[in-house]
Scaffold this motif. Structure first.
Motif, PDB file in Angstrom:
ATOM      1  N   LEU A 140     -86.718  -5.048  44.719  1.00 45.26           N
ATOM      2  CA  LEU A 140     -85.711  -4.047  44.378  1.00 45.26           C
ATOM      3  C   LEU A 140     -85.039  -4.369  43.039  1.00 45.26           C
ATOM      4  O   LEU A 140     -84.758  -3.474  42.241  1.00 45.26           O
ATOM      5  N   GLU A 141     -84.802  -5.650  42.778  1.00 46.74           N
ATOM      6  CA  GLU A 141     -84.182  -6.035  41.512  1.00 46.74           C
ATOM      7  C   GLU A 141     -85.110  -5.767  40.332  1.00 46.74           C
ATOM      8  O   GLU A 141     -84.655  -5.395  39.251  1.00 46.74           O
ATOM      9  N   ALA A 142     -86.418  -5.941  40.549  1.00 43.81           N
ATOM     10  CA  ALA A 142     -87.373  -5.604  39.498  1.00 43.81           C
ATOM     11  C   ALA A 142     -87.348  -4.109  39.208  1.00 43.81           C
ATOM     12  O   ALA A 142     -87.402  -3.669  38.049  1.00 43.81           O
ATOM     13  N   GLU A 143     -87.228  -3.315  40.270  1.00 42.57           N
ATOM     14  CA  GLU A 143     -87.132  -1.867  40.108  1.00 42.57           C
ATOM     15  C   GLU A 143     -85.834  -1.483  39.401  1.00 42.57           C
ATOM     16  O   GLU A 143     -85.804  -0.572  38.575  1.00 42.57           O
ATOM     17  N   LEU A 144     -84.760  -2.218  39.720  1.00 43.67           N
ATOM     18  CA  LEU A 144     -83.476  -1.978  39.062  1.00 43.67           C
ATOM     19  C   LEU A 144     -83.582  -2.239  37.571  1.00 43.67           C
ATOM     20  O   LEU A 144     -83.084  -1.463  36.749  1.00 43.67           O
ATOM     21  N   THR A 145     -84.248  -3.316  37.203  1.00 44.59           N
ATOM     22  CA  THR A 145     -84.416  -3.652  35.794  1.00 44.59           C
ATOM     23  C   THR A 145     -85.238  -2.595  35.057  1.00 44.59           C
ATOM     24  O   THR A 145     -84.936  -2.236  33.920  1.00 44.59           O
ATOM     25  N   THR A 146     -86.234  -2.076  35.735  1.00 46.14           N
ATOM     26  CA  THR A 146     -87.132  -1.106  35.106  1.00 46.14           C
ATOM     27  C   THR A 146     -86.508   0.280  34.999  1.00 46.14           C
ATOM     28  O   THR A 146     -86.592   0.934  33.955  1.00 46.14           O
ATOM     29  N   HIS A 147     -85.866   0.723  36.077  1.00 48.45           N
ATOM     30  CA  HIS A 147     -85.415   2.116  36.142  1.00 48.45           C
ATOM     31  C   HIS A 147     -83.901   2.291  36.064  1.00 48.45           C
ATOM     32  O   HIS A 147     -83.427   3.423  35.895  1.00 48.45           O
ATOM     33  N   GLY A 148     -83.148   1.209  36.221  1.00 52.81           N
ATOM     34  CA  GLY A 148     -81.693   1.333  36.216  1.00 52.81           C
ATOM     35  C   GLY A 148     -81.155   1.692  37.585  1.00 52.81           C
ATOM     36  O   GLY A 148     -81.904   2.051  38.502  1.00 52.81           O
ATOM     37  N   PRO A 149     -79.821   1.625  37.765  1.00 58.11           N
ATOM     38  CA  PRO A 149     -79.233   1.852  39.091  1.00 58.11           C
ATOM     39  C   PRO A 149     -79.290   3.291  39.572  1.00 58.11           C
ATOM     40  O   PRO A 149     -79.238   3.556  40.769  1.00 58.11           O
ATOM     41  N   GLY A 150     -79.409   4.265  38.654  1.00 54.66           N
ATOM     42  CA  GLY A 150     -79.356   5.665  39.054  1.00 54.66           C
ATOM     43  C   GLY A 150     -80.436   6.047  40.048  1.00 54.66           C
ATOM     44  O   GLY A 150     -80.171   6.737  41.040  1.00 54.66           O
ATOM     45  N   VAL A 151     -81.673   5.619  39.791  1.00 52.97           N
ATOM     46  CA  VAL A 151     -82.795   5.963  40.672  1.00 52.97           C
ATOM     47  C   VAL A 151     -82.593   5.343  42.050  1.00 52.97           C
ATOM     48  O   VAL A 151     -82.790   6.000  43.084  1.00 52.97           O
ATOM     49  N   LEU A 152     -82.162   4.063  42.068  1.00 49.51           N
ATOM     50  CA  LEU A 152     -81.958   3.393  43.346  1.00 49.51           C
ATOM     51  C   LEU A 152     -80.774   3.992  44.111  1.00 49.51           C
ATOM     52  O   LEU A 152     -80.817   4.131  45.332  1.00 49.51           O
ATOM     53  N   PHE A 153     -79.741   4.372  43.372  1.00 47.14           N
ATOM     54  CA  PHE A 153     -78.579   4.954  44.045  1.00 47.14           C
ATOM     55  C   PHE A 153     -78.933   6.302  44.675  1.00 47.14           C
ATOM     56  O   PHE A 153     -78.468   6.626  45.768  1.00 47.14           O
ATOM     57  N   ALA A 164     -73.356   5.033  50.545  1.00 43.96           N
ATOM     58  CA  ALA A 164     -73.377   5.428  49.130  1.00 43.96           C
ATOM     59  C   ALA A 164     -72.000   5.861  48.655  1.00 43.96           C
ATOM     60  O   ALA A 164     -71.620   5.600  47.508  1.00 43.96           O
ATOM     61  N   ALA A 165     -71.232   6.490  49.528  1.00 39.16           N
ATOM     62  CA  ALA A 165     -69.896   6.954  49.148  1.00 39.16           C
ATOM     63  C   ALA A 165     -68.945   5.798  48.880  1.00 39.16           C
ATOM     64  O   ALA A 165     -67.935   5.962  48.187  1.00 39.16           O
ATOM     65  N   ARG A 166     -69.264   4.609  49.400  1.00 38.88           N
ATOM     66  CA  ARG A 166     -68.386   3.450  49.212  1.00 38.88           C
ATOM     67  C   ARG A 166     -68.775   2.600  48.011  1.00 38.88           C
ATOM     68  O   ARG A 166     -68.066   1.662  47.666  1.00 38.88           O
ATOM     69  N   ILE A 167     -69.902   2.906  47.385  1.00 37.47           N
ATOM     70  CA  ILE A 167     -70.443   2.036  46.345  1.00 37.47           C
ATOM     71  C   ILE A 167     -70.380   2.713  44.987  1.00 37.47           C
ATOM     72  O   ILE A 167     -70.683   3.909  44.858  1.00 37.47           O
ATOM     73  N   ASP A 168     -69.998   1.956  43.984  1.00 35.08           N
ATOM     74  CA  ASP A 168     -70.026   2.434  42.606  1.00 35.08           C
ATOM     75  C   ASP A 168     -71.489   2.643  42.202  1.00 35.08           C
ATOM     76  O   ASP A 168     -72.284   1.698  42.261  1.00 35.08           O
ATOM     77  N   PRO A 169     -71.875   3.848  41.805  1.00 32.24           N
ATOM     78  CA  PRO A 169     -73.289   4.106  41.456  1.00 32.24           C
ATOM     79  C   PRO A 169     -73.810   3.198  40.344  1.00 32.24           C
ATOM     80  O   PRO A 169     -75.020   2.998  40.234  1.00 32.24           O
ATOM     81  N   LYS A 170     -72.917   2.637  39.538  1.00 29.79           N
ATOM     82  CA  LYS A 170     -73.343   1.757  38.446  1.00 29.79           C
ATOM     83  C   LYS A 170     -73.441   0.302  38.858  1.00 29.79           C
ATOM     84  O   LYS A 170     -73.893  -0.532  38.066  1.00 29.79           O
ATOM     85  N   ASN A 171     -73.026  -0.014  40.084  1.00 25.89           N
ATOM     86  CA  ASN A 171     -73.069  -1.390  40.561  1.00 25.89           C
ATOM     87  C   ASN A 171     -74.437  -1.666  41.166  1.00 25.89           C
ATOM     88  O   ASN A 171     -74.652  -1.556  42.373  1.00 25.89           O
TER      89      ASN A 171
END
Length: 314
Positions: A140-153, A164-171
């Motif tokens: 998941l961290e590799a995917e985060l590095t490649t695509h950024g948090p937006g796709v995972l969020f 999801a409502a409790r988490i900052d989308p940029k975190n």
């Protein structure tokens, strides 16, 4: 003939939680409370529940009380981590509970002080954290590095909108953790305050320190300005030598991230201060919202006489 002990003196050792938004005066009230308890024949020690005060060297930006101002009261879980280490609530929970158990073994009350909501909840209330899957997290961290948090969020929001409502989308770190938990078969993230939380320790008293927002906002803005006046840039310069920029959690702390950006030429000082002020105000709102869910919480003003708190417990 000696007088009979009061109810407070005969109650078994207790946990006191002093919580609330940043800048409301929790530290001063906790020190006053510890001294009042000692006068009542109940020694007390303080346990930190502020995630950023766990870090060695992060003093100015976290308003960490220096040792010489601690009034001789034992303090625990301050300066416990290097800035390169990750402050994780799953680590903090057993560590803080062990500190409290040791304090109780010495016949003293434990005063848990801080504004990191999930950290406080993890100690005060009886709930467990889902396990880790290192291989899945790495993926998941590799995917985060490649695509950024937006796709995972977006994936998290589709699978678990409550979390999801409790988490900052940029975190990205928190988004990865939530997805890791869901992928292991949980129906929700789980690391949150339960609907009907049970206390971890039977004798627990929760005190919320509150300041009206019209007073708190200028206080927070002035506090941020004072951080720069008192040398946060020098502090961050020293922390960079200790690996701050390689840290997962420490480098993202409010104020420290902006000071880093200023040192790197990405922000002017005015921009760094303004951004820190805005983020601090937003963080304070989130803290208040979190602690309002504590049905056992007694809200007080920072100047509330601590003796009344003891009288109420008698």
């Amino acid at each position: 003939m000696p007088s009979a002990p009061n109810a407070l003196q005969t109650t078994s050792v207790a946990v006191w939680g002093v919580v609330g938004a940043t800048g409301t005066g929790k530290t001063a009230l906790s020190l006053n409370l510890a001294e009042a308890l000692a006068r009542a024949g109940r020694p007390a020690e303080i346990v930190n529940a502020d995630a950023m005060q766990l870090y060695r060297g992060m003093n100015i930006g976290t308003a960490k009380l220096p040792p010489h101002e601690r009034r001789g009261i034992a303090h625990h879980l301050f300066d416990s981590l290097a800035v390169t280490e990750e402050a994780a609530v799953a680590w903090y929970q057993p560590t803080a509970r062990e500190a409290i158990t040791d304090i109780h073994a010495r016949g003293a009350d434990a005063i848990l002080v801080g504004g990191s909501g999930l950290y406080v909840s993890s100690v005060i209330f009886d709930f467990q954290f889902p396990p880790h899957d290192e291989a899945l997290r790495a993926e998941l961290e590799a995917e985060l590095t490649t695509h950024g948090p937006g796709v995972l969020f977006a994936r998290l929001r589709a699978a678990d909108p409550v979390t999801a409502a409790r988490i900052d989308p940029k975190n990205g770190r928190r988004v990865v953790r939530a997805l890791e938990v869901l992928a292991q078969g949980s129906t929700t993230h789980g690391a949150a305050l339960p609907e009907a939380p049970a206390l971890w320790h039977e004798h627990t008293r929760l005190i919320g320190v509150a300041v009206p927002r019209e007073e708190l906002v200028p206080r927070l803005d002035a506090r941020v300005e004072a951080m720069w006046q008192h040398g946060i840039l020098d502090e961050v310069t020293k922390l960079r030598e200790q690996g701050l920029e390689q840290g997962v959690t420490a480098r993202r702390a409010i104020g420290y991230a902006q000071a880093l950006a200023q040192l790197q030429g990405e922000l002017t000082q005015a921009e760094a201060i303004a951004q820190t002020q805005a983020l601090t105000r937003r963080y304070a709102r989130r803290q208040v919202s979190w602690f309002k869910r504590y049905s056992q919480l007694q809200w007080v003003q920072p100047e509330h006489p601590v003796q009344r708190l003891l009288d109420d417990a008698s």
